[in-house]
Design an enzyme around this catalytic site. Structure first.
Site, PDB file in Angstrom:
ATOM      1  N   CYS A 129       0.859  -1.167   0.000  1.00 44.39           N
ATOM      2  CA  CYS A 129       0.000   0.000   0.000  1.00 44.39           C
ATOM      3  C   CYS A 129       0.896   1.217   0.000  1.00 44.39           C
ATOM      4  O   CYS A 129       2.090   1.111   0.271  1.00 44.39           O
ATOM      5  CB  CYS A 129      -0.864   0.006   1.249  1.00 44.39           C
ATOM      6  N   ARG A 143       1.225   1.398  -5.872  1.00 46.39           N
ATOM      7  CA  ARG A 143       1.358   0.426  -4.788  1.00 46.39           C
ATOM      8  C   ARG A 143       0.036  -0.261  -4.450  1.00 46.39           C
ATOM      9  O   ARG A 143      -0.009  -1.131  -3.585  1.00 46.39           O
ATOM     10  CB  ARG A 143       1.868   1.131  -3.522  1.00 46.39           C
ATOM     11  N   TRP A 198      -3.823  -2.028  -1.289  1.00 41.46           N
ATOM     12  CA  TRP A 198      -3.890  -3.286  -2.021  1.00 41.46           C
ATOM     13  C   TRP A 198      -4.226  -4.321  -0.951  1.00 41.46           C
ATOM     14  O   TRP A 198      -3.424  -4.582  -0.047  1.00 41.46           O
ATOM     15  CB  TRP A 198      -2.549  -3.611  -2.680  1.00 41.46           C
ATOM     16  N   ASN A 257       1.372  -0.188   5.740  1.00 43.68           N
ATOM     17  CA  ASN A 257       1.754  -1.040   4.614  1.00 43.68           C
ATOM     18  C   ASN A 257       2.467  -2.249   5.190  1.00 43.68           C
ATOM     19  O   ASN A 257       3.370  -2.094   6.014  1.00 43.68           O
ATOM     20  CB  ASN A 257       2.702  -0.288   3.667  1.00 43.68           C
ATOM     21  N   GLY A 258       2.057  -3.447   4.779  1.00 51.22           N
ATOM     22  CA  GLY A 258       2.701  -4.659   5.284  1.00 51.22           C
ATOM     23  C   GLY A 258       1.657  -5.619   5.819  1.00 51.22           C
ATOM     24  O   GLY A 258       0.475  -5.506   5.512  1.00 51.22           O
ATOM     25  N   GLU A 292       6.932 -15.117 -20.441  1.00 52.46           N
ATOM     26  CA  GLU A 292       6.653 -13.687 -20.244  1.00 52.46           C
ATOM     27  C   GLU A 292       5.430 -13.263 -21.058  1.00 52.46           C
ATOM     28  O   GLU A 292       4.570 -12.510 -20.581  1.00 52.46           O
ATOM     29  CB  GLU A 292       7.899 -12.874 -20.642  1.00 52.46           C
ATOM     30  N   LYS A 294       2.010 -11.620 -19.654  1.00 59.53           N
ATOM     31  CA  LYS A 294       1.517 -10.322 -20.131  1.00 59.53           C
ATOM     32  C   LYS A 294       0.049 -10.412 -20.500  1.00 59.53           C
ATOM     33  O   LYS A 294      -0.755  -9.575 -20.133  1.00 59.53           O
ATOM     34  CB  LYS A 294       2.363  -9.903 -21.350  1.00 59.53           C
ATOM     35  N   GLU A 313      -2.311 -11.132 -17.302  1.00 61.80           N
ATOM     36  CA  GLU A 313      -2.459 -10.114 -16.260  1.00 61.80           C
ATOM     37  C   GLU A 313      -3.299  -8.917 -16.702  1.00 61.80           C
ATOM     38  O   GLU A 313      -3.902  -8.265 -15.864  1.00 61.80           O
ATOM     39  CB  GLU A 313      -1.107  -9.668 -15.687  1.00 61.80           C
ATOM     40  N   HIS A 366       4.638 -33.402 -23.433  1.00 60.60           N
ATOM     41  CA  HIS A 366       4.672 -34.052 -22.118  1.00 60.60           C
ATOM     42  C   HIS A 366       3.448 -33.703 -21.272  1.00 60.60           C
ATOM     43  O   HIS A 366       3.492 -33.811 -20.054  1.00 60.60           O
ATOM     44  CB  HIS A 366       5.966 -33.685 -21.385  1.00 60.60           C
ATOM     45  N   LYS A 397       1.498  -2.218  -8.964  1.00 58.34           N
ATOM     46  CA  LYS A 397       2.772  -2.093  -9.675  1.00 58.34           C
ATOM     47  C   LYS A 397       3.933  -2.527  -8.791  1.00 58.34           C
ATOM     48  O   LYS A 397       4.908  -3.096  -9.265  1.00 58.34           O
ATOM     49  CB  LYS A 397       2.945  -0.634 -10.122  1.00 58.34           C
TER      50      LYS A 397
HETATM   51  O1  M6R Z   1       9.161  -4.246  -9.508  1.00 56.63           O
HETATM   52  P1  M6R Z   1       9.573  -5.630  -9.847  1.00 56.63           P
HETATM   53  O2  M6R Z   1      10.265  -5.741 -11.150  1.00 56.63           O
HETATM   54  O3  M6R Z   1      10.372  -6.301  -8.753  1.00 56.63           O
HETATM   55  O4  M6R Z   1       8.232  -6.445  -9.978  1.00 56.63           O
HETATM   56  C1  M6R Z   1       8.231  -7.820 -10.208  1.00 56.63           C
HETATM   57  C2  M6R Z   1       6.869  -8.294 -10.640  1.00 56.63           C
HETATM   58  O5  M6R Z   1       5.920  -8.006  -9.657  1.00 56.63           O
HETATM   59  C3  M6R Z   1       6.440  -7.664 -11.965  1.00 56.63           C
HETATM   60  O6  M6R Z   1       7.340  -7.918 -12.986  1.00 56.63           O
HETATM   61  C4  M6R Z   1       5.054  -8.192 -12.380  1.00 56.63           C
HETATM   62  O7  M6R Z   1       5.142  -9.549 -12.688  1.00 56.63           O
HETATM   63  C5  M6R Z   1       4.498  -7.378 -13.544  1.00 56.63           C
HETATM   64  N1  M6R Z   1       3.121  -7.083 -13.303  1.00 56.63           N
HETATM   65  C6  M6R Z   1       4.587  -8.087 -14.836  1.00 56.63           C
HETATM   66  O8  M6R Z   1       4.117  -7.330 -15.897  1.00 56.63           O
END
Ligand code: M6R
Length: 608
Positions: free
Chosen positions: A2, A27, A74, A98-99, A480, A484, A487, A503, A603
């Site tokens: 947060c 956050r 969050w 936060n935490g 990756e 993408k 998410e 497999h 983020k």
């Molecule tokens: O800030 P960071 O690069 O440590 O974050 C890692 C992941 O949380 C981040 O890459 C997340 O998977 C993204 N939403 C992917 O697009």
């Protein structure tokens, strides 16, 4: 996970609180709230959903008060409702957190037995009740906080506002960042320098276990033992301007299109372009010849950058690489050799799992390098060497330009290692550097496929699931790509090494599932084509991403073939990432999803 802000100001404070929360939305954005001191009263306002809902509420009836705290949430414990939004307040104290307070159940039971009336489902609410219990026993606000802190288990950054104390703000942190900002007759507490940037550039970062007692003119910091400690104050270089979308509809689109520029910028930071040599901007505190194994540690997209880099370090520098998701690294008790190297990768530099892994690696005697985008972040501050990615602020939750810049830095580091270990000759080095220098131009060329991909996205948008396949460095890129898509569009998708399909995952293939095959014409191309045949034989709809030679050699019916510029294969993931980012983006747009702030995500992930 947060964002926290606290302000002792000289004017009504609510506008500044909201402006800081806007900068902290990365956050978390499932609810938000503020509390200010109005005369002798604590006035709390909270709203479910995005910050704009709170703004709307405040616009109609702004609270007065020159001292206040704010929070963007969050959810960890308790649904993202108004009732669970912070601040949480009792009669005399309001708190933002936060935490995670891990022992909140025991504390809540104890406090309820003593008559506390809980109103939320959160772990946080035990904190104001605990502090209140000490206040009721005659403790001063500072003593009440200091008596409460040792009773909290877990990770926290906390900010407290007390009824009747207009010139007092208390902040405390453990395993979660908190910074004091020093203004002119004002003082601030915030999750990071980014939140505080429009208010001040003079920052003191608190350390684990610190408790800061602030008035408008004084700042006293107490360490874990309760005695006064001195912490360094520094000037932050974070821009006070909020990033804007320029003419793009979403930050993600803007960030995808910035990639040729930021890739070039990052590259020139690490190369002597004229001499065609790698040129680290600072000396590394070890010799790659003394390293037997590299541990790469990261989360999400950053970890996939690490997976790709593993191929480079192993091939170019003949160095073994272990790759771990940060949340597993500390717990699996891997045998680590003192003096070996850990590379942690993080856009935000605040990811709790990655930070904890970095600390663990240091404790185990490893050298630590961080590849981070936010230069003022905790991970950057705590690692032995920092290799910045120069992607600029990345606002969209889906990481795009940070990923490409992470790959750039890791590629240069792998070449550096290869050179230092005598595995690459000067000619090899200059050939590889030439290939790297081409990448920004090739990324720009790959972006030209956007209209074709936008059309394809309308088909993808109706899919119930999708599969991505690749071999070699295209395998982690397939992981990756799947991340993408899922998410931001909420379409279930998985990435596999193409050879793994038979497999198990091949059982999923039918006419309804698009299979995206990432296959530059490289030394494993024929093998990938065989796997594509297996998909075609089962009626799978293939979307092939390749180059001109690959398109002509594939000899498999595809739904669509996206042809990218021809390039040497080594650094192809930096170019082949572009179409998969665009496909995810346009699919999410076609589905009407909230591209920049997808549901359930944030983020910066600051809880374990
Ligand atoms: O800030 P960071 O690069 O440590 O974050 C890692 C992941 O949380 C981040 O890459 C997340 O998977 C993204 N939403 C992917 O697009």
């Amino acid at each position: 996970m947060c964002g926290i802000i606290g302000i002792l100001g000289r004017d009504p404070v609510v506008g500044k609180l909201v402006a800081s929360l806007k900068r902290l939305e990365y956050r978390g954005y499932d609810s938000a709230g503020v509390a200010t001191l109005e005369g002798l009263r604590i006035e709390c306002r909270r709203a479910e959903g995005k910050l704009r809902n709170l703004e709307e509420q405040l616009r109609h009836c702004p609270p007065a008060g020159q001292s206040g705290i704010g929070h963007t949430r969050w959810a960890t414990h308790g649904k993202p409702t108004e009732g669970n939004a912070h601040p949480h307040a009792t009669e005399s104290v309001a708190v933002v957190h936060n935490g995670i307070i891990e022992n909140f159940r025991e504390l809540r039971a104890e406090l309820e037995r003593n008559g506390a009336d809980f109103k939320s489902e959160t772990d946080t609410e035990v904190v104001p009740h605990l502090v209140e219990s000490y206040l009721k026993n005659g403790y001063s606000p500072q003593d009440a906080v200091q008596a409460s802190l040792p009773r909290l288990r877990g990770a926290f950054a906390l900010t407290f506002l007390f009824k009747g104390h207009d010139d007092l703000l208390i902040g405390a942190c453990k395993a979660s960042p908190l910074a004091v900002g020093h203004g002119n007759g004002e003082v601030y507490l915030g999750s990071d320098a980014i939140a505080l940037a429009p208010l001040t550039d003079t920052i003191t970062y608190l350390e684990d276990g610190d408790c800061a007692v602030l008035t408008r003119t004084t700042c006293v910091i107490y360490g874990t033992g309760g005695s006064v400690v001195q912490r360094e104050t520094s000037k932050s270089v974070v821009s006070s301007l909020l990033a804007d979308k320029a003419n793009y509809r979403h930050f993600m689109a803007k960030e995808i299109h910035e990639q040729p520029t930021v890739a070039g910028k990052t590259l020139t930071h690490y190369l002597d372009v004229a001499a065609k040599r790698v040129a680290m901007p600072m000396a590394l505190p070890f010799d790659f010849n003394s390293i037997q194994r590299i541990s790469i540690i990261a989360c999400g997209t950053a970890s996939y950058a690490g997976h790709i880099a593993k191929y480079w370090f192993e091939r170019l520098a003949r160095l073994s690489v272990e790759i771990d998701v940060a949340s597993e690294f500390r717990y699996r008790e891997a045998p680590l050799r003192r003096g070996d190297l850990a590379i942690v990768i993080s856009q935000s530099g605040e990811t709790a799992d990655t930070l904890a892994a970095l600390r663990y690696a240091k404790d185990q005697g490893l050298h630590t390098i961080s590849v981070v985008n936010v230069a003022t972040s905790t991970i950057a501050r705590e690692s032995e060497s920092v290799l910045p990615t120069l992607a600029g602020p990345e606002i969209g939750v889906a990481s795009t330009k940070a990923f490409i810049c992470q790959l750039m830095v890791l590629a240069v580091l792998a070449v550096t290692a290869g050179k230092e270990r005598g595995k690459l000759s000067k000619i090899d080095e200059s050939n590889l550097v030439r290939e790297l220098i081409e990448v920004p131009r090739l990324i720009a060329a790959a972006l030209l496929a956007e209209p074709q991909i936008e059309k394809l996205a309308h088909l993808m948008a109706d899919a119930r699931a999708a599969i991505y396949l690749g071999r070699g460095t295209s395998a982690p890129l397939a992981f990756e790509a799947a991340l993408k898509l899922k998410e931001i569009s909420y379409i279930h998708s998985e990435g596999y090494a193409a050879g793994e399909l038979k497999h198990g995952p091949i059982a999923l293939i039918d006419e309804a599932i698009p299979v995206v095959v990432i296959a530059p014409y490289d030394r494993v191309f024929d093998k990938t084509v065989s796997n594509m045949q297996e998909v075609a034989a089962r009626g799978g709809k293939i979307i092939l991403i390749t180059d001109a030679k690959g398109a002509s050699e594939a000899a498999v019916d595809t739904l669509v073939t996206i042809v990218l510029p021809t390039m040497v294969a080594t650094f192809a993931p930096m170019v082949y990432a572009i179409p998969v980012q665009l496909l995810a983006y346009h699919t999410a747009v076609a589905r009407g999803a909230d591209v920049d702030q997808p549901r359930n995500l944030a983020k910066s992930v600051t809880v374990e």
